[in-house]
Design a protein around this motif. Structure first.
Motif, PDB file in Angstrom:
ATOM      1  N   GLN A 131      -1.685  -7.911 -94.945  1.00  0.00           N
ATOM      2  CA  GLN A 131      -1.762  -8.369 -93.554  1.00  0.00           C
ATOM      3  C   GLN A 131      -1.302  -9.814 -93.432  1.00  0.00           C
ATOM      4  O   GLN A 131      -0.538 -10.165 -92.518  1.00  0.00           O
ATOM      5  N   LYS A 132      -1.734 -10.658 -94.362  1.00  0.00           N
ATOM      6  CA  LYS A 132      -1.317 -12.062 -94.344  1.00  0.00           C
ATOM      7  C   LYS A 132       0.200 -12.168 -94.524  1.00  0.00           C
ATOM      8  O   LYS A 132       0.867 -12.933 -93.825  1.00  0.00           O
ATOM      9  N   ASP A 135       1.957 -11.224 -91.358  1.00  0.00           N
ATOM     10  CA  ASP A 135       1.790 -12.282 -90.359  1.00  0.00           C
ATOM     11  C   ASP A 135       2.737 -13.450 -90.644  1.00  0.00           C
ATOM     12  O   ASP A 135       3.148 -14.154 -89.716  1.00  0.00           O
TER      13      ASP A 135
END
Length: 196
Positions: A131-132, A135
């Motif tokens: 997810q990081k 992003d």
């Protein structure tokens, strides 16, 4: 008794490899192309996993920083599983779930590849790292089992092994890593001919 078990396990492995379909092969091709494109643009590939998948991560990086079959310059591959001071610091000061996410935030850059290995696809520290990376504008590739788990929604490409048995998935994972290694070398250094 032992011989029968050995034969049974060999049969499982053979059946699994024979069940690899066109979709899986297409995912392997796509993942290889994404990695090749990243390296051509002077990007880096970061690899991560837990347990046996951590060992597979380091194996993959070893093939790419050392060599697989061709004599060539090293590729920019990094395993996020090897620095025990970082892993234990983050695990102690934050949580084990954060051990990869913090490293992604510190080191990975837009356009780099995050290559995540997980038999279940559900490890929380893998999910947070993916997810990081998304992003931050990174390319995300996953190597998982039959369903892909929660990783499925976070990977630009997910290579699924058609099994739910962890040992069989891991055996197929190392095969796929070797295929990727060969594809990467072949398409980046087609004129290299020395084998080792």
């Amino acid at each position: 008794m032992m011989r029968e078990l050995i034969k049974e396990r060999i049969g499982q492995v053979v059946a699994l490899f024979q069940s690899i379909d066109e979709d899986t092969m297409a995912s392997i091709e796509s993942a290889a192309q994404m990695i090749i494109d990243c390296i051509r643009k002077d990007g880096a590939v970061y690899v991560l996993g837990n347990g046996g998948s951590a060992a597979d991560s380091q194996h993959f990086v070893g093939e790419m920083v050392g060599r697989f079959l061709k004599e060539r310059k090293p590729f920019r591959f990094v395993a996020l599983t090897t620095n025990t001071s970082i892993l234990t610091c983050i695990g102690n000061d934050y949580a084990f779930d954060k051990v990869f996410e913090r490293q992604v935030e510190a080191s990975v850059r837009p356009g780099d590849v995050l290559f995540a290995i997980s038999t279940s696809g559900n490890s929380e520290n893998i999910i947070l790292a993916l997810q990081k990376a998304r992003d931050m504008g990174c390319i995300t590739i996953g190597l998982a089992g039959l369903t892909g788990g929660r990783m499925a929604e976070l990977c630009d490409v997910l290579i699924r092994v058609p099994s739910v048995l962890t040992p069989r998935i891991q055996e197929c994972h190392i095969f796929i890593i070797h295929v990727l290694s060969e594809l990467i070398e072949q398409y980046l250094y087609q004129n290299s001919s020395n084998e080792g």
